[in-house]
Write a protein that holds these residues in place. Structure first.
Motif, PDB file in Angstrom:
ATOM      1  N   ARG A 152      -8.776  91.047 -11.482  1.00 33.03           N
ATOM      2  CA  ARG A 152      -8.894  92.486 -11.813  1.00 33.03           C
ATOM      3  C   ARG A 152      -8.770  93.354 -10.570  1.00 33.03           C
ATOM      4  N   LYS A 153      -9.301  92.883  -9.475  1.00 32.32           N
ATOM      5  CA  LYS A 153      -9.377  93.705  -8.261  1.00 32.32           C
ATOM      6  C   LYS A 153      -8.054  93.779  -7.505  1.00 32.32           C
ATOM      7  N   TYR A 154      -7.302  92.671  -7.483  1.00 30.73           N
ATOM      8  CA  TYR A 154      -6.165  92.593  -6.570  1.00 30.73           C
ATOM      9  C   TYR A 154      -4.795  92.482  -7.241  1.00 30.73           C
ATOM     10  N   MET A 155      -4.745  92.203  -8.544  1.00 28.21           N
ATOM     11  CA  MET A 155      -3.463  92.023  -9.206  1.00 28.21           C
ATOM     12  C   MET A 155      -3.214  93.131 -10.238  1.00 28.21           C
ATOM     13  N   LEU A 156      -1.959  93.488 -10.404  1.00 28.42           N
ATOM     14  CA  LEU A 156      -1.553  94.505 -11.373  1.00 28.42           C
ATOM     15  C   LEU A 156      -0.865  93.813 -12.545  1.00 28.42           C
ATOM     16  N   ARG A 157      -1.207  94.217 -13.754  1.00 25.72           N
ATOM     17  CA  ARG A 157      -0.599  93.641 -14.948  1.00 25.72           C
ATOM     18  C   ARG A 157       0.668  94.422 -15.306  1.00 25.72           C
ATOM     19  N   GLY A 158       1.744  93.701 -15.566  1.00 30.96           N
ATOM     20  CA  GLY A 158       3.008  94.346 -15.904  1.00 30.96           C
ATOM     21  C   GLY A 158       2.968  95.000 -17.280  1.00 30.96           C
ATOM     22  N   VAL A 159       3.683  96.100 -17.426  1.00 33.02           N
ATOM     23  CA  VAL A 159       3.795  96.797 -18.711  1.00 33.02           C
ATOM     24  C   VAL A 159       5.272  97.001 -19.030  1.00 33.02           C
ATOM     25  N   ARG A 160       5.541  97.287 -20.292  1.00 31.38           N
ATOM     26  CA  ARG A 160       6.898  97.521 -20.792  1.00 31.38           C
ATOM     27  C   ARG A 160       7.848  96.402 -20.363  1.00 31.38           C
ATOM     28  N   SER A 161       8.825  96.694 -19.539  1.00 35.02           N
ATOM     29  CA  SER A 161       9.823  95.677 -19.204  1.00 35.02           C
ATOM     30  C   SER A 161       9.228  94.517 -18.400  1.00 35.02           C
ATOM     31  N   GLN A 162       8.048  94.726 -17.822  1.00 31.49           N
ATOM     32  CA  GLN A 162       7.406  93.671 -17.046  1.00 31.49           C
ATOM     33  C   GLN A 162       6.180  93.099 -17.760  1.00 31.49           C
TER      34      GLN A 162
END
Length: 297
Positions: A186-196
């Motif tokens: 949660r702190k260090y990674m970004l979750r992809g949205v739409r095309s990702q």
């Protein structure tokens, strides 16, 4: 290391024993990596695509093409194809536990007392597609957040240019997140949205201490400059011949101070290779003070 570059699933041409020996000698001379004769199918499968793309009729012809003077780019491409990239986040988690519970708190206390510089330099030697150095970055940032005033640098290198590019990109399938502790995810990674959608990307904070480069452990001139507090070289040297392995280990230990730590993979050991380091935990060593000669296996 198991995630490797794209390869064709078409039936590869036959690779003769003599042709395999040609690549065996070339790869060991260039990298120190020893391809056993049992690797026939792997070598044929991973190199056959280039034969088709170049319109070459045999592996011997491809070997001649690769070794043509001035054809270094193709040689690098060949080595990329033969690299193995099995890795995961927080692989061999006990190593990260050792850092988190013992090594980093001790260094933090020494820094607070003025007994050591408030800086930390780490080398991930054989970083593959990046899971190891990003795991190290998360571990270090938890111990030394930006407001602590510590300067952190993690140099991540690999023989494979493809792997280094993937690591620097910092983009993986969400399936790779399974071994990341939830609070760090949660702190260090970004979750992809739409095309990702279905992907995760390293966030800016965890990217900040990382530097990526190609390096050939068999050629010290390609190594990053300077000394390190920690070197991770895990599950890499098992692929090397005995003499090349001993030389690399000696060179890596020379890059560490007496207070530094050297991490090997679960199937690796310094027993019978060198007396220049002492074991502090399973597959973890610190350099011994003073010169120590290598002993051959």
């Amino acid at each position: 290391m198991n995630a490797h570059g794209p390869e064709s699933h078409a039936l590869p041409p036959a690779l003769s024993h003599t042709e395999l020996m040609l690549f065996q000698h070339l790869v060991e001379a260039e990298t120190g990596i020893h391809l056993s004769m049992a690797k026939n199918a792997l070598v044929a499968n991973r190199l056959s695509r280039r034969l088709r793309e170049l319109g070459l009729g045999s592996f011997a012809a491809y070997h001649a093409y690769v070794t043509t003077r001035g054809n270094e780019a193709e040689k690098v491409r060949m080595l990329d194809s033969l690299c193995t990239h099995e890795t995961s986040f927080f692989r061999e988690s006990r190593h990260f536990d050792l850092l988190r519970e013992h090594v980093l708190p001790e260094w933090a206390a020494q820094g607070a007392q003025g007994r050591r510089p408030r800086s930390l330099r780490v080398w991930s030697a054989g970083c593959s597609t990046g899971e190891e150095p990003y795991s190290l970055a998360m571990t270090l940032l938890e111990a030394f957040p930006r407001e602590s005033g510590w300067n952190l640098e993690i140099v991540a290198t690999d023989l494979s240019t493809w792997a280094v590019q993937r690591a620097e990109e910092g983009l993986w399938s969400m399936e790779r997140a399974r071994t990341i502790p939830p609070h760090l995810l949660r702190k260090y990674m970004l979750r992809g949205v739409r095309s990702q959608d279905g992907l995760m990307m390293a966030g800016p904070e965890v990217r900040q201490p990382l530097r990526f480069a190609r390096a050939n452990l068999h050629v010290p001139a390609t190594w990053p400059q300077g000394r390190f507090d920690i070197i991770f070289c895990r599950n890499v040297l098992i692929y090397f011949g005995a003499e090349a392995r001993a030389r690399v280990i000696q060179g890596l230990l020379e890059r560490l101070p007496e207070t530094g730590y050297f991490f090997l993979g679960h199937a690796e050991s310094l027993i019978g290779i060198t007396a220049a380091a002492r074991s502090v935990s399973a597959n973890v060593y610190t350099p011994r003070p003073g010169p120590a000669a290598l002993s051959r296996e």
